[in-house]
Scaffold this active site. Sequence first.
Site, PDB file in Angstrom:
ATOM      1  N   THR A   1       5.805  15.137   3.402  1.00  0.00           N
ATOM      2  CA  THR A   1       6.528  13.632   2.685  1.00  0.00           C
ATOM      3  C   THR A   1       5.956  13.870   1.388  1.00  0.00           C
ATOM      4  OG1 THR A   1       4.820  12.685   4.043  1.00  0.00           O
ATOM      5  CG2 THR A   1       7.248  12.200   4.461  1.00  0.00           C
TER       6      THR A   1
ATOM      7  N   LYS B   1      -7.805   5.018  -0.671  1.00  0.00           N
ATOM      8  CA  LYS B   1      -8.566   6.245  -0.973  1.00  0.00           C
ATOM      9  C   LYS B   1      -8.645   6.432  -2.578  1.00  0.00           C
ATOM     10  CE  LYS B   1      -6.086   8.453   2.856  1.00  0.00           C
ATOM     11  NZ  LYS B   1      -5.186   9.415   3.199  1.00  0.00           N
TER      12      LYS B   1
ATOM     13  N   ASP C   1      -4.917  13.005   7.512  1.00  0.00           N
ATOM     14  CA  ASP C   1      -4.065  12.157   6.591  1.00  0.00           C
ATOM     15  C   ASP C   1      -2.643  12.774   7.000  1.00  0.00           C
ATOM     16  OD1 ASP C   1      -3.143  11.523   3.986  1.00  0.00           O
ATOM     17  OD2 ASP C   1      -2.731  13.454   3.596  1.00  0.00           O
ATOM     18  N   LEU C   2      -1.702  11.895   6.673  1.00  0.00           N
ATOM     19  CA  LEU C   2      -0.258  12.298   7.166  1.00  0.00           C
ATOM     20  C   LEU C   2       0.482  13.028   6.113  1.00  0.00           C
ATOM     21  CD1 LEU C   2       1.923  11.542   9.226  1.00  0.00           C
ATOM     22  CD2 LEU C   2       2.418   9.497   7.643  1.00  0.00           C
ATOM     23  N   ASP C   3       0.676  12.344   4.892  1.00  0.00           N
ATOM     24  CA  ASP C   3       1.729  12.765   3.907  1.00  0.00           C
ATOM     25  C   ASP C   3       0.960  14.073   3.333  1.00  0.00           C
ATOM     26  OD1 ASP C   3       3.554  10.885   4.180  1.00  0.00           O
ATOM     27  OD2 ASP C   3       2.505   9.850   2.558  1.00  0.00           O
TER      28      ASP C   3
ATOM     29  N   ARG D   1       0.591   2.769  -3.491  1.00  0.00           N
ATOM     30  CA  ARG D   1       1.779   2.545  -4.317  1.00  0.00           C
ATOM     31  C   ARG D   1       1.552   2.088  -5.620  1.00  0.00           C
ATOM     32  NH1 ARG D   1       5.737  -0.680  -0.759  1.00  0.00           N
ATOM     33  NH2 ARG D   1       5.139   0.676   0.875  1.00  0.00           N
TER      34      ARG D   1
ATOM     35  N   GLU E   1      -7.384  16.527   4.710  1.00  0.00           N
ATOM     36  CA  GLU E   1      -6.525  16.050   3.585  1.00  0.00           C
ATOM     37  C   GLU E   1      -5.902  17.195   2.561  1.00  0.00           C
ATOM     38  OE1 GLU E   1      -5.611  13.594   1.814  1.00  0.00           O
ATOM     39  OE2 GLU E   1      -6.314  11.718   2.900  1.00  0.00           O
ATOM     40  N   ASP E   2      -4.861  16.523   1.906  1.00  0.00           N
ATOM     41  CA  ASP E   2      -4.183  17.444   0.899  1.00  0.00           C
ATOM     42  C   ASP E   2      -4.433  16.771  -0.508  1.00  0.00           C
ATOM     43  OD1 ASP E   2      -2.456  15.239   1.230  1.00  0.00           O
ATOM     44  OD2 ASP E   2      -0.823  16.482   0.269  1.00  0.00           O
TER      45      ASP E   2
ATOM     46  N   ASN F   1       4.661   3.431   5.087  1.00  0.00           N
ATOM     47  CA  ASN F   1       5.643   3.913   5.915  1.00  0.00           C
ATOM     48  C   ASN F   1       5.228   4.812   7.123  1.00  0.00           C
ATOM     49  OD1 ASN F   1       7.967   2.800   4.144  1.00  0.00           O
ATOM     50  ND2 ASN F   1       6.701   3.632   2.745  1.00  0.00           N
TER      51      ASN F   1
ATOM     52  N   SER G   1      -3.734   7.280   6.804  1.00  0.00           N
ATOM     53  CA  SER G   1      -2.694   7.428   5.958  1.00  0.00           C
ATOM     54  C   SER G   1      -2.801   6.253   5.106  1.00  0.00           C
ATOM     55  CB  SER G   1      -1.264   7.499   6.474  1.00  0.00           C
ATOM     56  OG  SER G   1      -0.414   7.828   5.380  1.00  0.00           O
ATOM     57  N   ALA G   2      -2.660   6.433   3.773  1.00  0.00           N
ATOM     58  CA  ALA G   2      -2.578   5.416   3.001  1.00  0.00           C
ATOM     59  C   ALA G   2      -1.096   4.661   2.697  1.00  0.00           C
ATOM     60  CB  ALA G   2      -2.826   6.095   1.554  1.00  0.00           C
ATOM     61  N   SER G   3      -0.431   5.319   3.683  1.00  0.00           N
ATOM     62  CA  SER G   3       1.045   4.881   3.300  1.00  0.00           C
ATOM     63  C   SER G   3       1.546   3.733   4.485  1.00  0.00           C
ATOM     64  CB  SER G   3       2.056   6.069   4.019  1.00  0.00           C
ATOM     65  OG  SER G   3       3.310   5.717   3.954  1.00  0.00           O
TER      66      SER G   3
ATOM     67  N   LYS H   1      -1.115  11.799  -5.158  1.00  0.00           N
ATOM     68  CA  LYS H   1      -1.195  12.131  -3.689  1.00  0.00           C
ATOM     69  C   LYS H   1      -2.495  11.035  -3.351  1.00  0.00           C
ATOM     70  CE  LYS H   1       0.939  16.549  -3.530  1.00  0.00           C
ATOM     71  NZ  LYS H   1       0.527  17.975  -3.080  1.00  0.00           N
ATOM     72  N   GLY H   2      -1.906  10.432  -2.122  1.00  0.00           N
ATOM     73  CA  GLY H   2      -3.152  10.087  -1.514  1.00  0.00           C
ATOM     74  C   GLY H   2      -3.342   8.680  -1.935  1.00  0.00           C
TER      75      GLY H   2
HETATM   76  P1  B16 Z   1       3.683   3.999   0.704  1.00  0.00           P
HETATM   77  P2  B16 Z   1      -1.300   9.851   2.617  1.00  0.00           P
HETATM   78  C1  B16 Z   1      -0.198   8.414   0.659  1.00  0.00           C
HETATM   79  O1  B16 Z   1      -0.024   8.898   1.810  1.00  0.00           O
HETATM   80  C2  B16 Z   1       0.768   9.356  -0.155  1.00  0.00           C
HETATM   81  O2  B16 Z   1      -0.085  10.651  -0.291  1.00  0.00           O
HETATM   82  C3  B16 Z   1       0.884   8.583  -1.534  1.00  0.00           C
HETATM   83  O3  B16 Z   1       1.645   9.568  -2.408  1.00  0.00           O
HETATM   84  C4  B16 Z   1       1.549   7.412  -1.339  1.00  0.00           C
HETATM   85  O4  B16 Z   1       1.522   6.638  -2.574  1.00  0.00           O
HETATM   86  C5  B16 Z   1       0.400   6.543  -0.250  1.00  0.00           C
HETATM   87  O5  B16 Z   1       0.489   6.994   0.865  1.00  0.00           O
HETATM   88  C6  B16 Z   1       1.294   5.045  -0.204  1.00  0.00           C
HETATM   89  O6  B16 Z   1       2.341   5.449   0.459  1.00  0.00           O
HETATM   90  O7  B16 Z   1       4.155   3.826  -0.652  1.00  0.00           O
HETATM   91  O8  B16 Z   1       4.380   4.650   1.536  1.00  0.00           O
HETATM   92  O9  B16 Z   1       2.642   2.950   1.239  1.00  0.00           O
HETATM   93  O10 B16 Z   1      -1.165  11.029   1.949  1.00  0.00           O
HETATM   94  O11 B16 Z   1      -2.535   8.968   2.625  1.00  0.00           O
HETATM   95  O12 B16 Z   1      -0.957  10.162   4.167  1.00  0.00           O
HETATM   96 MG    MG Z   2      -1.624  13.112   1.694  1.00  0.00          MG
END
Ligand code: B16
Ligand code: MG
Length: 224
Positions: free
Chosen positions: A19, A149, A11-13, A51, A173-174, A122, A118-120, A47-48
């Site tokens: 982050t 997730k 996982d990233l964040d 958005r 994962e966190d 960004n 990652s779900a992000s 977390k995870g």
């Molecule tokens: P974004 P991960 C997740 O990243 C975050 O934990 C979560 O808080 C966030 O809402 C999600 O990414 C979406 O991120 O708004 O930047 O697309 O923990 O899966 O790396």
């Molecule tokens: Mg995470």
Amino acid sequence: MVQLVKAVIFDLDGVITDTAEHHYLAWKAIGDELGLPFTREFNEKLKGVSRMESLRLLLSLSKEPLSFTDEELDNLATRKNEIYKQLILEIKPEDVLPGIPELLVELKQNGIKTAIASASKNAFTVIDNLQMNDQFDVIVDAATIVNSKPDPEVFLRAAELLEVDPIDCVGVEDAVAGVEAIKSAHMVAIAIGPAEAFPHADLVLSSTKSLDLQQVIHAQKLKA
Ligand code: B16
Ligand code: MG
């Protein structure tokens, strides 16, 4: 029979860099604006989580029923993202979490593949700012993932791109939703955080500081 670990999917964040704190601060700004009692404790649930789902959880804190149009909801999510994007401009290579650079070296030396799941949306910016683009075999593009997730899709996509069977993968994962995703993908799950929060993880470590190849192999033996 004990399987050999062939890949570690991160996982990233909250695992590669903190982050999770930037996401919290951005949602806190939106929550304050709307007068919602958003706390760090409640933030754990985000977390995870994607958005839009995070926004839905935030708005569920309102005592009165809130009625936003789809356009207003999109605007709130976009504004949160703008605040988040400002905050992650500051991310530097030194912001990688402890133990991660050493683990990546150990994995490479042992021929174990690596990926980011990652779900992000960004994630590429964060990895760019950490200057870690060349350190993973695969970085899954969250924009291509349909089910977030706790659905296993992002972890299964990482395994597919790495050309490794999911049962030979260890996920790190966190987030509770992330551990559920790893387990649904039939991978070994290592959680980073307090043990009581992750009853379904195969191994829980309080920090990435103690995450090394030995712990990765240990986690797989615990599952086997
Ligand atoms: P974004 P991960 C997740 O990243 C975050 O934990 C979560 O808080 C966030 O809402 C999600 O990414 C979406 O991120 O708004 O930047 O697309 O923990 O899966 O790396
Ligand atoms: Mg995470």
